[in-house]
Design a protein around this motif. Sequence first.
Motif, PDB file in Angstrom:
ATOM      1  N   LEU A 169       0.796  -1.232   0.000  1.00 42.75           N
ATOM      2  CA  LEU A 169       0.000   0.000   0.000  1.00 42.75           C
ATOM      3  C   LEU A 169       0.828   1.281   0.000  1.00 42.75           C
ATOM      4  O   LEU A 169       0.245   2.371   0.010  1.00 42.75           O
ATOM      5  N   LYS A 170       2.158   1.145   0.020  1.00 45.31           N
ATOM      6  CA  LYS A 170       3.026   2.335   0.068  1.00 45.31           C
ATOM      7  C   LYS A 170       2.605   3.257   1.220  1.00 45.31           C
ATOM      8  O   LYS A 170       2.409   4.462   1.047  1.00 45.31           O
ATOM      9  N   ILE A 171       2.481   2.685   2.396  1.00 48.69           N
ATOM     10  CA  ILE A 171       1.945   3.445   3.527  1.00 48.69           C
ATOM     11  C   ILE A 171       2.822   4.631   3.913  1.00 48.69           C
ATOM     12  O   ILE A 171       2.333   5.602   4.496  1.00 48.69           O
ATOM     13  N   SER A 172       4.106   4.585   3.603  1.00 56.25           N
ATOM     14  CA  SER A 172       4.982   5.706   3.959  1.00 56.25           C
ATOM     15  C   SER A 172       4.669   6.954   3.148  1.00 56.25           C
ATOM     16  O   SER A 172       5.114   8.051   3.498  1.00 56.25           O
ATOM     17  N   SER A 173       3.887   6.784   2.071  1.00 53.79           N
ATOM     18  CA  SER A 173       3.543   7.917   1.204  1.00 53.79           C
ATOM     19  C   SER A 173       2.124   8.429   1.429  1.00 53.79           C
ATOM     20  O   SER A 173       1.702   9.381   0.763  1.00 53.79           O
ATOM     21  N   VAL A 174       1.398   7.807   2.342  1.00 57.55           N
ATOM     22  CA  VAL A 174       0.018   8.227   2.609  1.00 57.55           C
ATOM     23  C   VAL A 174       0.036   9.379   3.609  1.00 57.55           C
ATOM     24  O   VAL A 174       0.446   9.211   4.759  1.00 57.55           O
ATOM     25  N   ALA A 175      -0.396  10.541   3.165  1.00 54.76           N
ATOM     26  CA  ALA A 175      -0.388  11.710   4.051  1.00 54.76           C
ATOM     27  C   ALA A 175      -1.400  11.528   5.179  1.00 54.76           C
ATOM     28  O   ALA A 175      -2.510  11.040   4.966  1.00 54.76           O
ATOM     29  N   ASN A 176      -0.985  11.901   6.387  1.00 47.33           N
ATOM     30  CA  ASN A 176      -1.878  11.864   7.554  1.00 47.33           C
ATOM     31  C   ASN A 176      -2.542  10.499   7.734  1.00 47.33           C
ATOM     32  O   ASN A 176      -3.752  10.383   7.929  1.00 47.33           O
ATOM     33  N   LEU A 177      -1.725   9.469   7.672  1.00 44.58           N
ATOM     34  CA  LEU A 177      -2.196   8.090   7.752  1.00 44.58           C
ATOM     35  C   LEU A 177      -2.895   7.822   9.085  1.00 44.58           C
ATOM     36  O   LEU A 177      -2.387   8.162  10.154  1.00 44.58           O
ATOM     37  N   LYS A 178      -4.071   7.184   8.997  1.00 43.59           N
ATOM     38  CA  LYS A 178      -4.818   6.793  10.195  1.00 43.59           C
ATOM     39  C   LYS A 178      -5.015   5.282  10.182  1.00 43.59           C
ATOM     40  O   LYS A 178      -5.543   4.723   9.224  1.00 43.59           O
ATOM     41  N   VAL A 179      -4.583   4.651  11.264  1.00 41.66           N
ATOM     42  CA  VAL A 179      -4.586   3.194  11.373  1.00 41.66           C
ATOM     43  C   VAL A 179      -5.436   2.782  12.568  1.00 41.66           C
ATOM     44  O   VAL A 179      -5.363   3.402  13.635  1.00 41.66           O
ATOM     45  N   LEU A 180      -6.236   1.737  12.386  1.00 43.86           N
ATOM     46  CA  LEU A 180      -6.995   1.149  13.489  1.00 43.86           C
ATOM     47  C   LEU A 180      -6.460  -0.247  13.742  1.00 43.86           C
ATOM     48  O   LEU A 180      -6.507  -1.108  12.866  1.00 43.86           O
ATOM     49  N   PRO A 198       6.886   8.804   9.997  1.00 40.65           N
ATOM     50  CA  PRO A 198       6.521  10.150  10.469  1.00 40.65           C
ATOM     51  C   PRO A 198       5.217  10.673   9.881  1.00 40.65           C
ATOM     52  O   PRO A 198       4.684  11.669  10.368  1.00 40.65           O
ATOM     53  N   ASN A 199       4.697  10.000   8.849  1.00 40.62           N
ATOM     54  CA  ASN A 199       3.450  10.457   8.221  1.00 40.62           C
ATOM     55  C   ASN A 199       2.198   9.957   8.939  1.00 40.62           C
ATOM     56  O   ASN A 199       1.076  10.284   8.535  1.00 40.62           O
ATOM     57  N   ILE A 200       2.365   9.170   9.999  1.00 42.11           N
ATOM     58  CA  ILE A 200       1.189   8.697  10.733  1.00 42.11           C
ATOM     59  C   ILE A 200       0.559   9.860  11.494  1.00 42.11           C
ATOM     60  O   ILE A 200       1.211  10.512  12.314  1.00 42.11           O
ATOM     61  N   HIS A 201      -0.701  10.100  11.204  1.00 46.15           N
ATOM     62  CA  HIS A 201      -1.451  11.130  11.931  1.00 46.15           C
ATOM     63  C   HIS A 201      -1.906  10.575  13.274  1.00 46.15           C
ATOM     64  O   HIS A 201      -1.623  11.150  14.332  1.00 46.15           O
ATOM     65  N   THR A 202      -2.614   9.434  13.222  1.00 47.58           N
ATOM     66  CA  THR A 202      -3.070   8.798  14.457  1.00 47.58           C
ATOM     67  C   THR A 202      -3.103   7.288  14.282  1.00 47.58           C
ATOM     68  O   THR A 202      -3.604   6.780  13.277  1.00 47.58           O
ATOM     69  N   TYR A 203      -2.559   6.622  15.254  1.00 42.06           N
ATOM     70  CA  TYR A 203      -2.630   5.164  15.319  1.00 42.06           C
ATOM     71  C   TYR A 203      -3.576   4.837  16.475  1.00 42.06           C
ATOM     72  O   TYR A 203      -3.271   5.083  17.628  1.00 42.06           O
ATOM     73  N   TYR A 204      -4.740   4.273  16.133  1.00 32.77           N
ATOM     74  CA  TYR A 204      -5.765   3.960  17.127  1.00 32.77           C
ATOM     75  C   TYR A 204      -5.618   2.505  17.578  1.00 32.77           C
ATOM     76  O   TYR A 204      -5.650   1.586  16.758  1.00 32.77           O
ATOM     77  N   CYS A 205      -5.475   2.309  18.871  1.00 34.43           N
ATOM     78  CA  CYS A 205      -5.402   0.967  19.447  1.00 34.43           C
ATOM     79  C   CYS A 205      -6.707   0.655  20.159  1.00 34.43           C
ATOM     80  O   CYS A 205      -7.171   1.442  20.991  1.00 34.43           O
ATOM     81  N   THR A 206      -7.284  -0.486  19.842  1.00 32.84           N
ATOM     82  CA  THR A 206      -8.480  -0.901  20.562  1.00 32.84           C
ATOM     83  C   THR A 206      -8.415  -2.392  20.825  1.00 32.84           C
ATOM     84  O   THR A 206      -7.684  -3.126  20.148  1.00 32.84           O
ATOM     85  N   ASP A 207      -9.165  -2.828  21.815  1.00 30.51           N
ATOM     86  CA  ASP A 207      -9.117  -4.233  22.209  1.00 30.51           C
ATOM     87  C   ASP A 207     -10.383  -4.552  22.994  1.00 30.51           C
ATOM     88  O   ASP A 207     -10.878  -3.709  23.744  1.00 30.51           O
TER      89      ASP A 207
END
Length: 339
Positions: A169-180, A198-207
């Motif tokens: 997915l070329k995640i390093s190039s996705v601006a303001n990346l949001k991950v769940l 460094p392009n990760i905007h927010t990494y959401y952790c849930t469980d």
Amino acid sequence: MSFQSYFKDVLTKYLKTKGYDLTPSNLLYDWQRSSQELPSFRKSILPEDAKKYLRIDNPRLIELQKLYSKFDKTVISHLVWQDGHVDSDDLQYFRGDNAYVWQLRGTNMNIMGYALTTYYLKSIDKYGLLEKLKEDDNFGNYIFTIDDKVVSRDLLDSINEIYFLEEQLKISSVANLKVLDIGAGYGRLAHRMIEALPNIHTYYCTDAVAVSTFISEYYLHFRKLENNSKVIPLFDVEDTLKNNKIDIALNIHSFSECSINAVEWWLSLIAKYQVKYLMIIPNIYVDSNGLMLSHDRHDIGKAIEKYGYVLKSKVPKFKDAVVQEYGINPTHYYLFERY
């Protein structure tokens, strides 16, 4: 024939019927002579605040447990993560070999498996993540020094998973990346991805397990990652998805430990809020036909299709066939896309 030879011959034949062989100990390497079957942890020094905070009587943990107990039973009726699955030692030494990450138990979890995996990752490490991401033995983590680099399963698995996502997915190039991250455990991959990208905007952790939410809140604070991470209690997940456009959802060794009803609950939620990509790494529950199975032995793949996700890629954890055979905890990586 002496009695000793006769007895050895009988025993050898009997063991073969059970799938075992007798091998002289002098033909074995040190790492082949011992095997770890029970949970354990490295007795590393704990941060002072960890001793005070990571306790079963912590008011925050008790609060989360009460709130979780009132949630939809479809999600919290656990087949594996029942009361006692995480004990008081696991609470403080949560990075040990325990329910979160097996490090000394399982397939190829020995020094040779770690060495092979480390050198494999060095061969594909075009972004220098082995150098960039540091490792320590905090909270009971088992570490190994290979080629002057301190590594662990936490580190090696995380780097490999990042490269899979980058390749697909070329995640390093996705601006303001949001991950769940669904079933984020103590926040292992959140820690690594935020430091790597460094392009990760927010990494959401849930469980769906209250104690995991409690530990990950502490761990991501300990790693000083609050600016780019959020730990989302189960009861806040839907509001979070409603108010944030998630680029990709991850499920690492979690759906395999769930009931199919719990898996479908999560799938229906991410489909409802149009999460485009879903990465899954199954646990041991993959049958001879390659089907991903839930803990109650239902086909997860059918559930995934039901909610509109189509398989985009399935690749072995290690591209090299020899490493896939002998590297640590070999499995397959799956990526699904929703059109």
